[in-house]
Design a protein around this motif. Structure first.
Motif, PDB file in Angstrom:
ATOM      1  N   LEU A   1      47.734  45.404  31.532  1.00  0.00           N
ATOM      2  CA  LEU A   1      47.253  44.052  31.844  1.00  0.00           C
ATOM      3  C   LEU A   1      47.979  43.022  30.988  1.00  0.00           C
ATOM      4  N   ARG A   2      48.097  43.301  29.700  1.00  0.00           N
ATOM      5  CA  ARG A   2      48.806  42.368  28.809  1.00  0.00           C
ATOM      6  C   ARG A   2      50.277  42.255  29.206  1.00  0.00           C
ATOM      7  N   SER A   3      50.893  43.381  29.555  1.00  0.00           N
ATOM      8  CA  SER A   3      52.294  43.358  29.978  1.00  0.00           C
ATOM      9  C   SER A   3      52.474  42.489  31.207  1.00  0.00           C
ATOM     10  N   CYS A   4      51.558  42.619  32.144  1.00  0.00           N
ATOM     11  CA  CYS A   4      51.629  41.804  33.362  1.00  0.00           C
ATOM     12  C   CYS A   4      51.550  40.326  33.020  1.00  0.00           C
ATOM     13  N   LEU A   5      50.620  39.972  32.153  1.00  0.00           N
ATOM     14  CA  LEU A   5      50.448  38.571  31.782  1.00  0.00           C
ATOM     15  C   LEU A   5      51.613  38.037  30.956  1.00  0.00           C
TER      16      LEU A   5
ATOM     17  N   HIS B 220      53.562  34.488  46.694  1.00  0.00           N
ATOM     18  CA  HIS B 220      52.383  33.624  46.757  1.00  0.00           C
ATOM     19  C   HIS B 220      51.202  34.200  45.966  1.00  0.00           C
ATOM     20  N   LEU B 221      51.277  35.455  45.571  1.00  0.00           N
ATOM     21  CA  LEU B 221      50.191  36.086  44.820  1.00  0.00           C
ATOM     22  C   LEU B 221      50.323  35.901  43.304  1.00  0.00           C
ATOM     23  N   HIS B 222      51.414  35.302  42.879  1.00  0.00           N
ATOM     24  CA  HIS B 222      51.699  35.166  41.452  1.00  0.00           C
ATOM     25  C   HIS B 222      50.544  34.502  40.696  1.00  0.00           C
ATOM     26  N   GLU B 223      50.151  33.317  41.101  1.00  0.00           N
ATOM     27  CA  GLU B 223      49.104  32.592  40.385  1.00  0.00           C
ATOM     28  C   GLU B 223      47.781  33.338  40.423  1.00  0.00           C
ATOM     29  N   ALA B 224      47.421  33.848  41.609  1.00  0.00           N
ATOM     30  CA  ALA B 224      46.150  34.572  41.726  1.00  0.00           C
ATOM     31  C   ALA B 224      46.125  35.786  40.809  1.00  0.00           C
ATOM     32  N   SER B 225      47.248  36.491  40.711  1.00  0.00           N
ATOM     33  CA  SER B 225      47.274  37.681  39.860  1.00  0.00           C
ATOM     34  C   SER B 225      47.089  37.307  38.397  1.00  0.00           C
ATOM     35  N   ARG B 226      47.692  36.222  37.969  1.00  0.00           N
ATOM     36  CA  ARG B 226      47.553  35.790  36.580  1.00  0.00           C
ATOM     37  C   ARG B 226      46.105  35.362  36.295  1.00  0.00           C
ATOM     38  N   ILE B 227      45.511  34.660  37.229  1.00  0.00           N
ATOM     39  CA  ILE B 227      44.116  34.236  37.070  1.00  0.00           C
ATOM     40  C   ILE B 227      43.202  35.456  37.011  1.00  0.00           C
ATOM     41  N   ASN B 228      43.414  36.413  37.917  1.00  0.00           N
ATOM     42  CA  ASN B 228      42.586  37.614  37.969  1.00  0.00           C
ATOM     43  C   ASN B 228      42.668  38.412  36.670  1.00  0.00           C
ATOM     44  N   MET B 229      43.879  38.662  36.218  1.00  0.00           N
ATOM     45  CA  MET B 229      44.035  39.468  35.008  1.00  0.00           C
ATOM     46  C   MET B 229      43.517  38.738  33.776  1.00  0.00           C
ATOM     47  N   ALA B 230      43.748  37.428  33.703  1.00  0.00           N
ATOM     48  CA  ALA B 230      43.237  36.652  32.570  1.00  0.00           C
ATOM     49  C   ALA B 230      41.710  36.698  32.557  1.00  0.00           C
ATOM     50  N   TRP B 231      41.091  36.582  33.750  1.00  0.00           N
ATOM     51  CA  TRP B 231      39.631  36.688  33.827  1.00  0.00           C
ATOM     52  C   TRP B 231      39.171  38.048  33.296  1.00  0.00           C
TER      53      TRP B 231
ATOM     54  N   LEU C  50      40.605  40.168  31.273  1.00  0.00           N
ATOM     55  CA  LEU C  50      40.782  40.301  29.821  1.00  0.00           C
ATOM     56  C   LEU C  50      39.726  39.492  29.068  1.00  0.00           C
ATOM     57  N   ARG C  51      39.418  38.283  29.551  1.00  0.00           N
ATOM     58  CA  ARG C  51      38.351  37.491  28.920  1.00  0.00           C
ATOM     59  C   ARG C  51      37.014  38.221  29.032  1.00  0.00           C
ATOM     60  N   TYR C  52      36.743  38.744  30.217  1.00  0.00           N
ATOM     61  CA  TYR C  52      35.483  39.450  30.449  1.00  0.00           C
ATOM     62  C   TYR C  52      35.357  40.667  29.518  1.00  0.00           C
ATOM     63  N   LEU C  53      36.424  41.397  29.361  1.00  0.00           N
ATOM     64  CA  LEU C  53      36.388  42.614  28.541  1.00  0.00           C
ATOM     65  C   LEU C  53      36.270  42.319  27.057  1.00  0.00           C
ATOM     66  N   THR C  54      36.699  41.140  26.630  1.00  0.00           N
ATOM     67  CA  THR C  54      36.694  40.851  25.197  1.00  0.00           C
ATOM     68  C   THR C  54      35.512  39.984  24.787  1.00  0.00           C
ATOM     69  N   GLU C  55      34.665  39.581  25.734  1.00  0.00           N
ATOM     70  CA  GLU C  55      33.479  38.765  25.380  1.00  0.00           C
ATOM     71  C   GLU C  55      32.409  39.607  24.728  1.00  0.00           C
TER      72      GLU C  55
END
Length: 196
Positions: free
Chosen positions: A161-165, A178-189, A191-196
């Motif tokens: 996940l970090r490598s992708c980001l 066209h999936l670039h932005e969505a993928s970054r948003i999804n993975m960032a979400w 990672l935030r969810y897992l570290t909360e």
């Protein structure tokens, strides 16, 4: 894997049969508790038994075997042509609609239910070392956007996940850019969810 959800993918393939066989067999053996690469290795062996039984040419066997092996590590080295199409399609879930991505991340957690939650959260969100020259995640301009459907340890998933980001550009295939932005948003979400 969303390989042929769109006819444009098949137009880019020079050997669609090899791609389809590799897509079908790359996770034929899928045991989340297996070590990295073990599922792909066993899946390749299953493919080779199948191919021998049906008299498939050695050239086709070798091509598909190499493709299956490569799905063990999408991020290593370059890829082009049919291999890039396969790898990008395998990762396409990363750029899915948010609700679909959340469902995907929940399914990944179920696959790793044998890992204690705290360990899973830590491993899946693990920070990896920074790479000043990251290689592209997606190789073709028409196929890309998903995290691995390969079975690997939670620490690898976090690194993935970090490598992708870390990558400046996730998609190189026109059909998946066209999936670039969505993928970054999804993975960032995630990672935030897992570290909360």
């Amino acid at each position: 894997m969303s390989l042929c959800s769109n006819n444009r993918h098949s137009l880019a393939a020079s050997n669609l049969n090899s791609i389809l066989m590799a897509a079908f067999f790359h996770d034929a053996v899928y045991q989340p508790s297996n070590g990295p690469g073990q599922n792909e290795s066993e899946s390749k062996q299953l493919w080779e038994v199948f191919a021998a039984e049906f008299g498939i040419s050695q050239n086709a066997v070798d091509t598909v075997s190499k493709m299956i092996e490569r799905t063990a590590n999408h991020l290593e080295g370059e890829a082009s042509g049919d291999l890039a199409l396969l790898l990008d399609a395998d990762l396409a879930i990363l750029g899915s609609e948010f609700v679909e991505y959340v469902e995907y991340s929940q399914k990944v957690r179920l696959e790793y239910s044998h890992v204690p939650l705290a360990e899973y959260r830590n491993g899946r969100s693990q920070v990896r070392s920074w790479n000043p020259n990251p290689s592209p995640l997606f190789f073709l301009a028409h196929v890309s956007a998903s995290c691995p459907s390969v079975a690997v340890c939670p620490n690898f998933l976090g690194q993935f996940l970090r490598s992708c980001l870390d990558r400046e550009q996730l998609f190189f295939s026109p059909e998946y850019k066209h999936l670039h932005e969505a993928s970054r948003i999804n993975m960032a979400w995630e990672l935030r969810y897992l570290t909360e």
